[in-house]
Design a protein around this motif. Structure first.
Motif, PDB file in Angstrom:
ATOM      1  N   ARG A 131       0.824  -1.208   0.000  1.00 58.53           N
ATOM      2  CA  ARG A 131       0.000   0.000   0.000  1.00 58.53           C
ATOM      3  C   ARG A 131       0.864   1.265   0.000  1.00 58.53           C
ATOM      4  N   ALA A 132       0.587   2.146  -0.939  1.00 59.30           N
ATOM      5  CA  ALA A 132       1.294   3.437  -0.939  1.00 59.30           C
ATOM      6  C   ALA A 132       0.836   4.289   0.232  1.00 59.30           C
ATOM      7  N   VAL A 133      -0.442   4.169   0.589  1.00 64.00           N
ATOM      8  CA  VAL A 133      -0.996   4.906   1.732  1.00 64.00           C
ATOM      9  C   VAL A 133      -1.515   3.884   2.736  1.00 64.00           C
ATOM     10  N   GLN A 165       6.288   5.309   7.569  1.00 59.05           N
ATOM     11  CA  GLN A 165       5.939   6.661   7.128  1.00 59.05           C
ATOM     12  C   GLN A 165       5.747   7.614   8.307  1.00 59.05           C
TER      13      GLN A 165
END
Length: 356
Positions: free
Chosen positions: A252-254, A301
């Motif tokens: 998942r990028a986010v 992140q």
């Protein structure tokens, strides 16, 4: 001239680096692993052969290959690991296998790549200990304890946990006592503990559980006390697996937590967010672990977005709680520890070691 790569440390990470380099390199490499143990791919984590020492995550979350996260699970099924260990399956059908199985897996994959690999690289093992390294700007020279110096073009250090350092109250006469065990992985010495011993374990994390289960299993009359400054124990695994595969979560990028809350700039804001998610999950019949897993999977992140001051605040106040929620017992270990505590064989305390 073939580039030479030196890898210091031959546990999981060292073996994984060698495998991945041999698969990804556009040219042949001369890869040399310096590791004092005779077996590669095991290290501290997977060197134990005790049947009650298990991986604290299911097989589908372990693999040498990021692009094939089910590889270890398939290997276990193909090599009879699950058939030989029916206790490894939890109520959801997930396999929490013995750590020795992971060591066998990594060792076998490394051996296969030593025999043949896409880049035509060689992978060799020097059974020795690296004691120093120096560079002349163009390469490195690794000093070995028992062999000649090893010159390399690229140096990768993959050493892991050193033996526990002696706390000040345990130094001096205590350290030399025959009943003092500074190495929790020394199975031969642990086997010498008396049948009715009173055992004190300093620490209440996953390693404590490894020691307590072995001592309690082999010496039912022994009484075990484990202490740590906060007395925190690892938490239980979630009972209901995530609907998303490990590959989907990693890709998942986010991450889910970021999608809901963004990237909070303070530790307090993150704590409030994960507590709110956990409360919502529990109110709807879910588990707190799912909420925690979301913040865990977003840590790559979230952490860089925090200031140095906020990172320090986390380390001072929250790190021990994060670790006990993050590094959980395998279900089989959890059940055994809970039974030992219920019977009174194992007692845990929040205590600081002052003198001995």
């Amino acid at each position: 001239m073939t580039p030479k790569v030196g890898i210091i440390g031959g546990g999981f990470t060292g073996a994984a680096v060698a495998v991945r380099l041999s698969r990804a390199s556009a040219e042949p490499l001369d890869i040399v692993i310096v590791e004092p143990s005779a077996e590669l791919g095991r290290g501290v984590a997977y060197g134990t052969k005790d049947p009650d020492h298990r991986i604290n995550g299911p097989t589908l979350t372990h693999s040498l290959y990021p692009d094939d996260v089910e590889h270890f699970d398939r290997w276990c099924r193909a090599n009879g690991v699950l058939a030989d260990d029916p206790e490894c399956l939890d109520i959801a059908g997930r396999a929490f296998v013995r750590r020795t199985a992971m060591g066998r897996y990594v060792g076998s994959e490394l051996a296969a790549h030593q025999a043949d690999n896409p880049s035509g690289s060689t992978i060799s093992h020097i059974q020795d200990r690296a004691v120093n390294a120096r560079t002349d700007g163009a390469g490195f020279t690794v000093s070995l304890a028992d062999n000649d110096d090893l010159p390399v073009d690229l140096l990768v250090v993959t050493t892991s946990n050193a033996p526990p350092a002696l706390l000040p109250p345990l130094q001096g006469a205590v350290a030399g006592h025959q009943s003092f065990y500074p190495d929790p992985w020394d199975s031969e010495r642990l086997a010498q503990i008396a049948a009715d011993a009173r055992v004190l374990i300093v620490g209440t994390g996953l390693t404590m559980a490894d020691v307590a289960i072995v001592v309690g299993r082999d010496r039912p009359a022994a009484k075990i006390t484990a202490i740590s400054r906060r007395g925190l124990l690892p938490k239980s695994q979630r009972r209901v697996p995530s609907k998303d595969s490990f590959a989907e979560v990693l890709g998942r990028a986010v991450p889910a937590f970021v999608a809901r809350h963004g990237r909070p700039s303070s530790v307090c804001a993150m704590l409030r967010a994960v507590r709110s998610d956990a409360s919502n999950n529990l109110a709807s019949g879910g588990e707190w672990q799912a909420a925690f897993d979301d913040i865990r999977d977003a840590a790559h992140q979230l952490w860089p977005a925090l200031s140095e001051q906020e990172q320090s605040r986390f380390l001072r106040h929250l790190a021990p709680w994060y670790e006990t929620h993050r590094f959980r017992y395998p279900p089989q270990v959890d059940a055994k520890i809970q039974a030992m505590m219920a019977s009174g064989q194992l007692t845990t305390r929040a205590a600081a070691l002052v003198s001995a």
